[in-house]
Design a protein around this motif. Sequence first.
Motif, mmCIF file in Angstrom:
data_model
loop_
_atom_site.group_PDB
_atom_site.id
_atom_site.type_symbol
_atom_site.label_atom_id
_atom_site.label_comp_id
_atom_site.label_asym_id
_atom_site.label_seq_id
_atom_site.Cartn_x
_atom_site.Cartn_y
_atom_site.Cartn_z
ATOM 1 N N SER A 149 0.818 -1.220 0.000
ATOM 2 C CA SER A 149 0.000 0.000 0.000
ATOM 3 C C SER A 149 0.849 1.266 0.000
ATOM 4 O O SER A 149 0.384 2.324 -0.425
ATOM 5 C CB SER A 149 -0.954 0.008 1.196
ATOM 6 N N LEU A 150 2.093 1.168 0.455
ATOM 7 C CA LEU A 150 2.974 2.338 0.475
ATOM 8 C C LEU A 150 3.353 2.780 -0.941
ATOM 9 O O LEU A 150 3.726 3.933 -1.155
ATOM 10 C CB LEU A 150 4.219 2.045 1.304
ATOM 11 N N LYS A 151 3.247 1.881 -1.910
ATOM 12 C CA LYS A 151 3.555 2.216 -3.306
ATOM 13 C C LYS A 151 2.507 3.150 -3.910
ATOM 14 O O LYS A 151 2.760 3.800 -4.916
ATOM 15 C CB LYS A 151 3.643 0.948 -4.154
ATOM 16 N N ASN A 152 1.328 3.202 -3.308
ATOM 17 C CA ASN A 152 0.241 4.044 -3.816
ATOM 18 C C ASN A 152 0.260 5.445 -3.218
ATOM 19 O O ASN A 152 -0.636 6.239 -3.483
ATOM 20 C CB ASN A 152 -1.118 3.392 -3.522
ATOM 21 N N GLY A 153 1.240 5.729 -2.420
ATOM 22 C CA GLY A 153 1.357 7.030 -1.781
ATOM 23 C C GLY A 153 1.721 6.845 -0.324
ATOM 24 O O GLY A 153 1.085 6.061 0.383
ATOM 25 N N ALA A 154 2.766 7.507 0.095
ATOM 26 C CA ALA A 154 3.206 7.377 1.479
ATOM 27 C C ALA A 154 3.848 8.671 1.943
ATOM 28 O O ALA A 154 4.380 9.444 1.146
ATOM 29 C CB ALA A 154 4.198 6.222 1.614
ATOM 30 N N ALA A 155 3.758 8.861 3.251
ATOM 31 C CA ALA A 155 4.403 10.004 3.883
ATOM 32 C C ALA A 155 5.204 9.497 5.069
ATOM 33 O O ALA A 155 4.849 8.495 5.696
ATOM 34 C CB ALA A 155 3.370 11.022 4.338
ATOM 35 N N LEU A 156 6.279 10.186 5.356
ATOM 36 C CA LEU A 156 7.101 9.912 6.531
ATOM 37 C C LEU A 156 6.975 11.100 7.461
ATOM 38 O O LEU A 156 7.275 12.227 7.068
ATOM 39 C CB LEU A 156 8.564 9.709 6.136
ATOM 40 N N THR A 157 6.519 10.855 8.670
ATOM 41 C CA THR A 157 6.498 11.889 9.705
ATOM 42 C C THR A 157 7.516 11.498 10.755
ATOM 43 O O THR A 157 7.527 10.358 11.231
ATOM 44 C CB THR A 157 5.105 12.018 10.347
ATOM 45 N N VAL A 158 8.380 12.430 11.100
ATOM 46 C CA VAL A 158 9.376 12.196 12.134
ATOM 47 C C VAL A 158 9.088 13.161 13.280
ATOM 48 O O VAL A 158 9.001 14.368 13.076
ATOM 49 C CB VAL A 158 10.810 12.393 11.595
ATOM 50 N N ASN A 159 8.895 12.597 14.463
ATOM 51 C CA ASN A 159 8.678 13.390 15.674
ATOM 52 C C ASN A 159 9.988 13.462 16.437
ATOM 53 O O ASN A 159 10.523 12.439 16.859
ATOM 54 C CB ASN A 159 7.584 12.754 16.544
ATOM 55 N N PHE A 160 10.509 14.676 16.578
ATOM 56 C CA PHE A 160 11.785 14.927 17.253
ATOM 57 C C PHE A 160 11.515 15.438 18.659
ATOM 58 O O PHE A 160 10.598 16.232 18.876
ATOM 59 C CB PHE A 160 12.569 16.015 16.510
ATOM 60 N N PHE A 161 12.367 15.030 19.600
ATOM 61 C CA PHE A 161 12.296 15.509 20.969
ATOM 62 C C PHE A 161 13.699 15.881 21.410
ATOM 63 O O PHE A 161 14.642 15.130 21.171
ATOM 64 C CB PHE A 161 11.751 14.419 21.912
ATOM 65 N N THR A 162 13.846 17.042 22.047
ATOM 66 C CA THR A 162 15.157 17.430 22.553
ATOM 67 C C THR A 162 15.377 16.785 23.904
ATOM 68 O O THR A 162 14.447 16.640 24.698
ATOM 69 C CB THR A 162 15.290 18.961 22.695
ATOM 70 N N GLU A 163 16.603 16.382 24.133
ATOM 71 C CA GLU A 163 17.005 15.929 25.458
ATOM 72 C C GLU A 163 17.395 17.201 26.204
ATOM 73 O O GLU A 163 18.147 18.015 25.680
ATOM 74 C CB GLU A 163 18.214 14.985 25.359
ATOM 75 N N PRO A 164 16.866 17.400 27.403
ATOM 76 C CA PRO A 164 17.189 18.638 28.125
ATOM 77 C C PRO A 164 18.683 18.739 28.418
ATOM 78 O O PRO A 164 19.309 17.753 28.771
ATOM 79 C CB PRO A 164 16.393 18.533 29.421
ATOM 80 N N SER A 165 19.231 19.925 28.216
ATOM 81 C CA SER A 165 20.624 20.162 28.578
ATOM 82 C C SER A 165 20.661 21.410 29.450
ATOM 83 O O SER A 165 19.991 22.404 29.157
ATOM 84 C CB SER A 165 21.498 20.344 27.336
ATOM 85 N N GLY A 166 21.422 21.321 30.510
ATOM 86 C CA GLY A 166 21.487 22.449 31.439
ATOM 87 C C GLY A 166 20.109 22.742 32.005
ATOM 88 O O GLY A 166 19.398 21.857 32.449
ATOM 89 N N ASN A 167 19.696 23.988 31.915
ATOM 90 C CA ASN A 167 18.386 24.381 32.443
ATOM 91 C C ASN A 167 17.351 24.568 31.328
ATOM 92 O O ASN A 167 16.319 25.185 31.549
ATOM 93 C CB ASN A 167 18.513 25.662 33.276
ATOM 94 N N GLN A 168 17.622 24.027 30.136
ATOM 95 C CA GLN A 168 16.708 24.175 29.007
ATOM 96 C C GLN A 168 15.504 23.235 29.157
ATOM 97 O O GLN A 168 15.630 22.124 29.645
ATOM 98 C CB GLN A 168 17.413 23.881 27.676
ATOM 99 N N THR A 169 14.348 23.705 28.710
ATOM 100 C CA THR A 169 13.133 22.905 28.731
ATOM 101 C C THR A 169 13.100 22.022 27.495
ATOM 102 O O THR A 169 13.412 22.469 26.397
ATOM 103 C CB THR A 169 11.900 23.837 28.718
#
Length: 185
Positions: A149-169
């Motif tokens: 089914s991916l041959k008929n149309g596909a999308a890739l979504t990548v969800n990124f998350f930062t690892e906290p460094s120092g006092n960063q949120t």
Amino acid sequence: MKTVIICLCALACIGLILAAGCTSGTGSNGTTVPSSAAGASGQAAVDQDRVISLTNGTYSFNASIDQISTTVLPSGSHEVDIFVRVTDTGTTPLQLQWYSTLTNAKGSSFGGIGVSHGGDGSETPPLGPGQPASGRDYVTITSDQDYQSLKNGAALTVNFFTEPSGNQTPASFSATWTLDPADFP
């Protein structure tokens, strides 16, 4: 730390669910693009050869697809390897973890947060401003029908998350690319 990442993952999942729909359109390469190919941030999907810039008030980085390849496992499942390249384009050091989701033209999704790469996703080492890194994530598709089914149309979504460094949120980002049917031989 783990609680923060779990909360960010939950928020990203909710955003993806809210962004998912039942219609589809056509990408510039002529493939059908699922409406759920709009990332959690609402941005439209771009062709897989494009670099996407992601930024907030603290972090800034570019993301692109290095390569997509497929292997048939002894079980008959298909393992789709997804190599993503990121470059820290900001002034704040960052470390990223990400999870990949493949969505077909009918809106069915494979992989995702806590699922891709056996649940571990992919990650970079700590990056300083201007530093690039590449990482491998993978999605396992157990059904030949789902893989085809991916041959008929596909999308890739990548969800990124930062690892906290120092006092960063910690922060989360999402990028979506339309994929070439040739990636799924």
